[in-house]
Design a protein around this motif. Structure first.
Motif, PDB file in Angstrom:
ATOM      1  N   LEU A  25     -46.618 -68.006  -0.539  1.00  0.00           N
ATOM      2  CA  LEU A  25     -45.277 -67.795  -0.552  1.00  0.00           C
ATOM      3  C   LEU A  25     -44.689 -67.078   0.708  1.00  0.00           C
ATOM      4  O   LEU A  25     -43.895 -67.490   1.518  1.00  0.00           O
ATOM      5  CB  LEU A  25     -44.727 -67.029  -1.817  1.00  0.00           C
ATOM      6  N   THR A  26     -45.611 -66.088   1.081  1.00  0.00           N
ATOM      7  CA  THR A  26     -45.325 -65.284   2.162  1.00  0.00           C
ATOM      8  C   THR A  26     -45.403 -66.210   3.571  1.00  0.00           C
ATOM      9  O   THR A  26     -44.579 -65.902   4.342  1.00  0.00           O
ATOM     10  CB  THR A  26     -46.254 -63.950   2.351  1.00  0.00           C
ATOM     11  N   ALA A  27     -46.338 -66.979   3.443  1.00  0.00           N
ATOM     12  CA  ALA A  27     -46.653 -67.907   4.720  1.00  0.00           C
ATOM     13  C   ALA A  27     -45.679 -68.885   4.691  1.00  0.00           C
ATOM     14  O   ALA A  27     -45.372 -69.239   5.917  1.00  0.00           O
ATOM     15  CB  ALA A  27     -48.004 -68.563   4.469  1.00  0.00           C
ATOM     16  N   ALA A  28     -44.868 -69.170   3.907  1.00  0.00           N
ATOM     17  CA  ALA A  28     -43.738 -69.983   4.008  1.00  0.00           C
ATOM     18  C   ALA A  28     -42.443 -69.474   4.089  1.00  0.00           C
ATOM     19  O   ALA A  28     -41.383 -69.913   4.048  1.00  0.00           O
ATOM     20  CB  ALA A  28     -43.649 -70.784   2.305  1.00  0.00           C
ATOM     21  N   GLY A  29     -42.631 -68.101   4.483  1.00  0.00           N
ATOM     22  CA  GLY A  29     -41.369 -67.247   4.646  1.00  0.00           C
ATOM     23  C   GLY A  29     -40.678 -66.749   3.506  1.00  0.00           C
ATOM     24  O   GLY A  29     -39.367 -66.479   3.447  1.00  0.00           O
ATOM     25  N   PHE A  30     -41.090 -66.332   2.339  1.00  0.00           N
ATOM     26  CA  PHE A  30     -40.582 -65.924   1.161  1.00  0.00           C
ATOM     27  C   PHE A  30     -41.377 -64.434   0.480  1.00  0.00           C
ATOM     28  O   PHE A  30     -42.527 -64.420   0.652  1.00  0.00           O
ATOM     29  CB  PHE A  30     -40.698 -66.939  -0.033  1.00  0.00           C
ATOM     30  N   HIS A  31     -40.547 -63.622   0.202  1.00  0.00           N
ATOM     31  CA  HIS A  31     -41.188 -62.565  -0.712  1.00  0.00           C
ATOM     32  C   HIS A  31     -41.047 -63.074  -2.049  1.00  0.00           C
ATOM     33  O   HIS A  31     -40.221 -64.030  -2.655  1.00  0.00           O
ATOM     34  CB  HIS A  31     -39.894 -61.528  -0.634  1.00  0.00           C
ATOM     35  N   SER A  32     -42.014 -62.299  -2.772  1.00  0.00           N
ATOM     36  CA  SER A  32     -42.092 -62.796  -4.221  1.00  0.00           C
ATOM     37  C   SER A  32     -42.201 -61.670  -5.243  1.00  0.00           C
ATOM     38  O   SER A  32     -42.714 -60.772  -4.870  1.00  0.00           O
ATOM     39  CB  SER A  32     -43.316 -63.776  -4.205  1.00  0.00           C
ATOM     40  N   ASP A  33     -41.966 -61.892  -6.435  1.00  0.00           N
ATOM     41  CA  ASP A  33     -42.040 -60.764  -7.420  1.00  0.00           C
ATOM     42  C   ASP A  33     -42.511 -61.566  -8.535  1.00  0.00           C
ATOM     43  O   ASP A  33     -41.853 -62.641  -9.072  1.00  0.00           O
ATOM     44  CB  ASP A  33     -40.429 -60.311  -7.831  1.00  0.00           C
ATOM     45  N   VAL A  34     -43.802 -61.403  -8.999  1.00  0.00           N
ATOM     46  CA  VAL A  34     -44.605 -62.182 -10.046  1.00  0.00           C
ATOM     47  C   VAL A  34     -44.396 -61.396 -11.181  1.00  0.00           C
ATOM     48  O   VAL A  34     -44.806 -60.192 -11.611  1.00  0.00           O
ATOM     49  CB  VAL A  34     -45.988 -62.296  -9.477  1.00  0.00           C
ATOM     50  N   THR A  35     -44.016 -62.228 -12.564  1.00  0.00           N
ATOM     51  CA  THR A  35     -44.101 -61.595 -13.924  1.00  0.00           C
ATOM     52  C   THR A  35     -45.003 -62.472 -14.552  1.00  0.00           C
ATOM     53  O   THR A  35     -45.193 -63.751 -14.359  1.00  0.00           O
ATOM     54  CB  THR A  35     -42.703 -61.948 -14.466  1.00  0.00           C
ATOM     55  N   THR A  36     -46.079 -61.772 -15.294  1.00  0.00           N
ATOM     56  CA  THR A  36     -46.966 -62.478 -16.177  1.00  0.00           C
ATOM     57  C   THR A  36     -46.957 -61.885 -17.746  1.00  0.00           C
ATOM     58  O   THR A  36     -46.183 -60.973 -17.890  1.00  0.00           O
ATOM     59  CB  THR A  36     -48.514 -62.056 -15.827  1.00  0.00           C
ATOM     60  N   SER A  37     -47.343 -62.981 -18.592  1.00  0.00           N
ATOM     61  CA  SER A  37     -47.138 -62.665 -19.918  1.00  0.00           C
ATOM     62  C   SER A  37     -48.124 -63.313 -20.658  1.00  0.00           C
ATOM     63  O   SER A  37     -48.072 -64.724 -20.485  1.00  0.00           O
ATOM     64  CB  SER A  37     -45.858 -62.718 -20.500  1.00  0.00           C
ATOM     65  N   GLY A  38     -49.153 -62.999 -21.193  1.00  0.00           N
ATOM     66  CA  GLY A  38     -50.405 -63.872 -21.875  1.00  0.00           C
ATOM     67  C   GLY A  38     -50.856 -64.673 -20.988  1.00  0.00           C
ATOM     68  O   GLY A  38     -51.498 -64.149 -19.650  1.00  0.00           O
ATOM     69  N   ASP A  39     -51.011 -65.823 -20.977  1.00  0.00           N
ATOM     70  CA  ASP A  39     -51.627 -66.891 -20.373  1.00  0.00           C
ATOM     71  C   ASP A  39     -50.411 -67.449 -19.346  1.00  0.00           C
ATOM     72  O   ASP A  39     -50.602 -68.466 -18.614  1.00  0.00           O
ATOM     73  CB  ASP A  39     -51.804 -68.389 -20.972  1.00  0.00           C
ATOM     74  N   LEU A  40     -49.068 -67.075 -19.119  1.00  0.00           N
ATOM     75  CA  LEU A  40     -48.354 -67.369 -18.345  1.00  0.00           C
ATOM     76  C   LEU A  40     -48.030 -66.585 -16.998  1.00  0.00           C
ATOM     77  O   LEU A  40     -47.878 -65.327 -17.230  1.00  0.00           O
ATOM     78  CB  LEU A  40     -46.773 -67.661 -19.072  1.00  0.00           C
ATOM     79  N   LEU A  41     -47.542 -67.107 -16.037  1.00  0.00           N
ATOM     80  CA  LEU A  41     -47.334 -66.470 -14.774  1.00  0.00           C
ATOM     81  C   LEU A  41     -46.091 -67.314 -14.090  1.00  0.00           C
ATOM     82  O   LEU A  41     -45.944 -68.356 -14.060  1.00  0.00           O
ATOM     83  CB  LEU A  41     -48.483 -66.586 -13.589  1.00  0.00           C
ATOM     84  N   ALA A  42     -45.110 -66.474 -13.540  1.00  0.00           N
ATOM     85  CA  ALA A  42     -43.978 -66.838 -12.867  1.00  0.00           C
ATOM     86  C   ALA A  42     -43.970 -66.140 -11.681  1.00  0.00           C
ATOM     87  O   ALA A  42     -43.680 -64.968 -11.885  1.00  0.00           O
ATOM     88  CB  ALA A  42     -42.836 -66.832 -13.861  1.00  0.00           C
ATOM     89  N   ALA A  43     -43.257 -66.831 -10.766  1.00  0.00           N
ATOM     90  CA  ALA A  43     -43.282 -66.055  -9.350  1.00  0.00           C
ATOM     91  C   ALA A  43     -41.761 -66.415  -8.932  1.00  0.00           C
ATOM     92  O   ALA A  43     -41.542 -67.450  -8.633  1.00  0.00           O
ATOM     93  CB  ALA A  43     -44.196 -66.468  -8.204  1.00  0.00           C
ATOM     94  N   HIS A  44     -40.832 -65.424  -8.715  1.00  0.00           N
ATOM     95  CA  HIS A  44     -39.538 -65.737  -8.190  1.00  0.00           C
ATOM     96  C   HIS A  44     -39.673 -65.405  -6.683  1.00  0.00           C
ATOM     97  O   HIS A  44     -40.200 -64.647  -6.059  1.00  0.00           O
ATOM     98  CB  HIS A  44     -38.568 -64.521  -8.695  1.00  0.00           C
ATOM     99  N   ALA A  45     -39.309 -66.268  -6.005  1.00  0.00           N
ATOM    100  CA  ALA A  45     -39.343 -66.401  -4.484  1.00  0.00           C
ATOM    101  C   ALA A  45     -38.083 -66.263  -3.920  1.00  0.00           C
ATOM    102  O   ALA A  45     -37.206 -66.891  -4.449  1.00  0.00           O
ATOM    103  CB  ALA A  45     -40.096 -67.528  -3.896  1.00  0.00           C
ATOM    104  N   VAL A  46     -37.787 -65.257  -2.806  1.00  0.00           N
ATOM    105  CA  VAL A  46     -36.704 -65.300  -2.260  1.00  0.00           C
ATOM    106  C   VAL A  46     -37.049 -65.191  -0.678  1.00  0.00           C
ATOM    107  O   VAL A  46     -37.993 -64.615  -0.276  1.00  0.00           O
ATOM    108  CB  VAL A  46     -36.105 -63.605  -2.437  1.00  0.00           C
ATOM    109  N   ALA A  47     -36.109 -66.092  -0.015  1.00  0.00           N
ATOM    110  CA  ALA A  47     -36.273 -65.885   1.411  1.00  0.00           C
ATOM    111  C   ALA A  47     -36.198 -64.796   2.074  1.00  0.00           C
ATOM    112  O   ALA A  47     -35.266 -63.884   1.895  1.00  0.00           O
ATOM    113  CB  ALA A  47     -35.335 -67.209   2.010  1.00  0.00           C
ATOM    114  N   LYS A  48     -37.168 -64.770   2.936  1.00  0.00           N
ATOM    115  CA  LYS A  48     -37.115 -63.268   3.982  1.00  0.00           C
ATOM    116  C   LYS A  48     -35.892 -62.990   4.471  1.00  0.00           C
ATOM    117  O   LYS A  48     -35.265 -64.301   5.073  1.00  0.00           O
ATOM    118  CB  LYS A  48     -38.202 -63.308   4.880  1.00  0.00           C
ATOM    119  N   GLY A  49     -35.231 -61.878   4.684  1.00  0.00           N
ATOM    120  CA  GLY A  49     -34.007 -61.851   5.237  1.00  0.00           C
ATOM    121  C   GLY A  49     -32.814 -61.760   4.309  1.00  0.00           C
ATOM    122  O   GLY A  49     -31.597 -61.313   4.509  1.00  0.00           O
TER     123      GLY A  49
END
Length: 181
Positions: A156-180
């Motif tokens: 995500l960083t290489a694509a120009g995004f910051h990310s915030d990752v949330t996990t719970s049990g077997d699940l992972l979700a990454a919120h990506a926000v464009a840099k800037g």
């Protein structure tokens, strides 16, 4: 159905709102489309999948939601060639409030240049972008194949995004926000 908890957790984590215009990249047979559509009242979800077989299965599964206008389907790969067809599903209502993908490996296994181009064109300036992974539930042990937080964050960083990752049990979700932003 065993994936109910998974898709409900993803929808909760992404903050799906009743009037959202949503684009799902790679919905497969449509299990997630149905779950998201249940939350929509004035909104709509568009599923883009490159597989004609998957689109056919999603059309069968989502027949009621398609009939009432909450679900639309487009066959094509995530990239510039599909952008116009996907945006046309909004009937001139600008861009998507939420773009997401569930278990789409494209975004962490390679540069995905064409897909990133499409996302940037389809996502509204205030829109939300999420990448979700996992096949279990928010309470089951983490056993399904998915990227590590570091692998996903690096892509995500290489694509120009910051990310915030949330996990719970077997699940992972990454919120990506464009840099800037």
């Amino acid at each position: 159905m065993p994936d109910d908890a998974r898709f409900e957790w993803f929808a909760d984590t992404m903050g799906v709102r009743t009037n959202d215009r949503v684009l799902e990249l790679g919905p497969g047979s449509g299990a997630s489309l149905v779950r998201i559509a249940k939350r929509l009242r004035g909104g709509r979800i568009v599923g883009l999948d490159r597989s004609a077989t998957a689109i056919g299965r999603a059309a069968d599964r989502c027949a009621t939601e398609i009939a009432d206008g909450r679900v639309r389907l487009v066959e094509g790969a995530a990239g510039p060639d599909s952008t116009r067809a996907v945006l046309a599903q909004l009937d001139g209502n600008d861009r998507f409030d939420l773009v997401f993908a569930v278990n789409v490996n494209l975004f962490w296994t390679g540069p995905a240049t064409a897909a990133w181009s499409m996302i940037r064109e389809c996502l509204s300036p205030t829109g939300r972008l999420w990448f979700c992974y996992g096949y279990g539930s928010p309470t089951s042990p983490s056993t399904s194949p998915k990227p590590t937080t570091d692998q996903l964050t690096t892509r995500l960083t290489a694509a120009g995004f910051h990310s915030d990752v949330t996990t719970s049990g077997d699940l992972l979700a990454a919120h990506a926000v464009a840099k800037g932003l």
